[in-house]
Design a protein around this motif. Structure first.
Motif, PDB file in Angstrom:
ATOM      1  N   MET A   1       0.823  -1.205   0.000  1.00  0.00           N
ATOM      2  CA  MET A   1       0.000   0.000   0.000  1.00  0.00           C
ATOM      3  C   MET A   1       0.859   1.258   0.000  1.00  0.00           C
ATOM      4  O   MET A   1       0.496   2.263  -0.637  1.00  0.00           O
ATOM      5  CB  MET A   1      -0.939  -0.007   1.207  1.00  0.00           C
ATOM      6  CG  MET A   1      -1.942  -1.159   1.229  1.00  0.00           C
ATOM      7  SD  MET A   1      -2.921  -1.338  -0.278  1.00  0.00           S
ATOM      8  CE  MET A   1      -3.776   0.243  -0.342  1.00  0.00           C
ATOM      9  N   ARG A   2       1.989   1.228   0.695  1.00  0.00           N
ATOM     10  CA  ARG A   2       2.895   2.386   0.669  1.00  0.00           C
ATOM     11  C   ARG A   2       3.409   2.635  -0.735  1.00  0.00           C
ATOM     12  O   ARG A   2       3.493   3.789  -1.187  1.00  0.00           O
ATOM     13  CB  ARG A   2       4.071   2.174   1.637  1.00  0.00           C
ATOM     14  CG  ARG A   2       3.712   2.262   3.100  1.00  0.00           C
ATOM     15  CD  ARG A   2       4.958   2.465   3.951  1.00  0.00           C
ATOM     16  NE  ARG A   2       5.943   1.403   3.793  1.00  0.00           N
ATOM     17  CZ  ARG A   2       5.969   0.303   4.535  1.00  0.00           C
ATOM     18  NH1 ARG A   2       5.051   0.105   5.483  1.00  0.00           N
ATOM     19  NH2 ARG A   2       6.908  -0.603   4.348  1.00  0.00           N
TER      20      ARG A   2
ATOM     21  N   LYS B   1       1.330   6.621  -6.927  1.00  0.00           N
ATOM     22  CA  LYS B   1       0.001   7.021  -7.390  1.00  0.00           C
ATOM     23  C   LYS B   1      -0.677   5.922  -8.209  1.00  0.00           C
ATOM     24  O   LYS B   1      -1.237   6.165  -9.287  1.00  0.00           O
ATOM     25  CB  LYS B   1       0.086   8.320  -8.195  1.00  0.00           C
ATOM     26  CG  LYS B   1       0.647   9.495  -7.392  1.00  0.00           C
ATOM     27  CD  LYS B   1       0.722  10.766  -8.226  1.00  0.00           C
ATOM     28  CE  LYS B   1       1.278  11.923  -7.400  1.00  0.00           C
ATOM     29  NZ  LYS B   1       1.370  13.184  -8.184  1.00  0.00           N
TER      30      LYS B   1
ATOM     31  N   GLU C   1       0.691   4.229  -2.812  1.00  0.00           N
ATOM     32  CA  GLU C   1       0.541   5.654  -2.509  1.00  0.00           C
ATOM     33  C   GLU C   1       1.684   6.466  -3.115  1.00  0.00           C
ATOM     34  O   GLU C   1       1.463   7.523  -3.715  1.00  0.00           O
ATOM     35  CB  GLU C   1       0.500   5.866  -0.994  1.00  0.00           C
ATOM     36  CG  GLU C   1      -0.762   5.355  -0.329  1.00  0.00           C
ATOM     37  CD  GLU C   1      -1.998   6.111  -0.776  1.00  0.00           C
ATOM     38  OE1 GLU C   1      -1.876   7.305  -1.127  1.00  0.00           O
ATOM     39  OE2 GLU C   1      -3.078   5.504  -0.790  1.00  0.00           O
ATOM     40  N   ARG C   2       2.887   5.965  -2.962  1.00  0.00           N
ATOM     41  CA  ARG C   2       4.061   6.704  -3.428  1.00  0.00           C
ATOM     42  C   ARG C   2       4.039   6.917  -4.934  1.00  0.00           C
ATOM     43  O   ARG C   2       4.406   7.999  -5.422  1.00  0.00           O
ATOM     44  CB  ARG C   2       5.334   5.959  -3.025  1.00  0.00           C
ATOM     45  CG  ARG C   2       6.623   6.657  -3.448  1.00  0.00           C
ATOM     46  CD  ARG C   2       7.825   5.905  -2.947  1.00  0.00           C
ATOM     47  NE  ARG C   2       9.071   6.584  -3.325  1.00  0.00           N
ATOM     48  CZ  ARG C   2      10.283   6.122  -3.028  1.00  0.00           C
ATOM     49  NH1 ARG C   2      10.422   5.010  -2.326  1.00  0.00           N
ATOM     50  NH2 ARG C   2      11.356   6.797  -3.425  1.00  0.00           N
TER      51      ARG C   2
ATOM     52  N   ARG D   1      -9.023  -1.140  -2.973  1.00  0.00           N
ATOM     53  CA  ARG D   1      -8.043  -0.848  -4.020  1.00  0.00           C
ATOM     54  C   ARG D   1      -7.270  -2.093  -4.454  1.00  0.00           C
ATOM     55  O   ARG D   1      -6.473  -2.031  -5.381  1.00  0.00           O
ATOM     56  CB  ARG D   1      -7.062   0.220  -3.537  1.00  0.00           C
ATOM     57  CG  ARG D   1      -7.721   1.595  -3.341  1.00  0.00           C
ATOM     58  CD  ARG D   1      -6.766   2.577  -2.720  1.00  0.00           C
ATOM     59  NE  ARG D   1      -5.624   2.844  -3.595  1.00  0.00           N
ATOM     60  CZ  ARG D   1      -4.546   3.519  -3.207  1.00  0.00           C
ATOM     61  NH1 ARG D   1      -4.464   3.982  -1.968  1.00  0.00           N
ATOM     62  NH2 ARG D   1      -3.557   3.733  -4.061  1.00  0.00           N
TER      63      ARG D   1
ATOM     64  N   ASN E   1      -9.756  -4.039   1.606  1.00  0.00           N
ATOM     65  CA  ASN E   1      -9.234  -2.860   0.925  1.00  0.00           C
ATOM     66  C   ASN E   1      -9.718  -2.858  -0.518  1.00  0.00           C
ATOM     67  O   ASN E   1      -9.286  -3.686  -1.320  1.00  0.00           O
ATOM     68  CB  ASN E   1      -7.706  -2.838   0.971  1.00  0.00           C
ATOM     69  CG  ASN E   1      -7.127  -1.500   0.541  1.00  0.00           C
ATOM     70  OD1 ASN E   1      -7.595  -0.894  -0.427  1.00  0.00           O
ATOM     71  ND2 ASN E   1      -6.120  -1.030   1.248  1.00  0.00           N
TER      72      ASN E   1
END
Length: 242
Positions: free
Chosen positions: A28-29, A35, A32-33, A67, A65
């Motif tokens: 997940m990191r 996009k 996010e990083r 996503r 989740n």
């Protein structure tokens, strides 16, 4: 240009050899990083240990989740199921199945794998198969000759891209995933020969570098419209996701 990105090739869980951080949190990191809006993912339990338990863990992670898009898997070496057993697996909500012949030690032209594909055929789910070594794209072509859904060749690299292209020219439902396809100009060649609509972005994260895989597409000679197809448009079409 901001692209809508779906990563078609991720895993989470332990690795039996390498001490890697392959946790959901790490995945997940990375998302996010870089996009990344969504990732198709699969528990390593399903790859290395028990596909039944692995599918449950994968589905649970995706339920928790939104996503995460769950990929199902079956290890043909230990599969003794009937058509109804396969129906029960698919009904868990899997729209794509991943197969790992090299890591699990079975040949692509295995009769057991052919049986799995025969049972999956009625559901027309997409399948992603590691087929990166010379000879493997050809073997896969024979096995999926009558498969009605999308077939995504994974781990294609410089040593197998010409063979993979030859297969794709003959079989319009066969596509290629990008995480090993880092040779300069390779994506442009594929797009020119068979169309950018036949290329699927995957990173192999988190045991492979998301940045490296993503930059190979972003820095390629593809047009922005072609990049959007590769980075998310194609897999959205295949899986019919919003």
């Amino acid at each position: 240009m901001d692209f809508q990105i779906i990563d078609a090739n991720t895993l989470f869980g332990f690795h039996p050899i390498h001490k890697l951080d392959m946790s959901i949190e790490r995945l997940m990191r990375d998302m996010e990083r870089y996009k990344i809006g969504a990732s198709i993912t699969l528990s390593t339990i399903g790859l290395f240990c028990d596909y039944v338990e692995g599918n449950k863990i994968t589905k649970g992670a995706a339920t928790a989740n939104s996503r995460l898009i769950p990929a199902g898997t079956v290890n043909p070496q230990g599969y003794f199921g009937t058509d109804e057993d396969m129906r029960a697996i698919v009904s868990q909500g899997f729209r794509i199945f991943r197969f790992f012949p090299a890591e699990q030690g079975w040949p692509i032209d295995s009769a057991a794998f052919k049986l799995v594909l025969k049972q999956l055929a009625s559901f027309k789910v997409a399948v992603m198969v590691d087929a990166g070594k010379p000879g493997e794209p050809t073997a896969l072509a024979h096995v999926v000759a009558d498969y009605p859904g999308a077939v995504i060749m994974c781990s294609i690299s410089a040593e197998s891209i010409a063979e993979a292209l030859a297969v794709m020219l003959e079989m319009p439902n066969v596509m290629v995933e990008t995480h090993e396809l880092h040779v300069p100009g390779a994506l442009k060649v594929v797009a020119e020969r068979v169309g950018a609509n036949r290329v699927i972005f995957g990173s192999g994260a988190p045991r492979r570098s998301t940045a490296s895989s993503l930059n190979s597409v972003l820095n390629s000679e593809l047009s922005d419209a072609e990049k959007q197809l590769v980075l998310g448009g194609n897999i959205k079409r295949i899986l019919e996701v919003g």
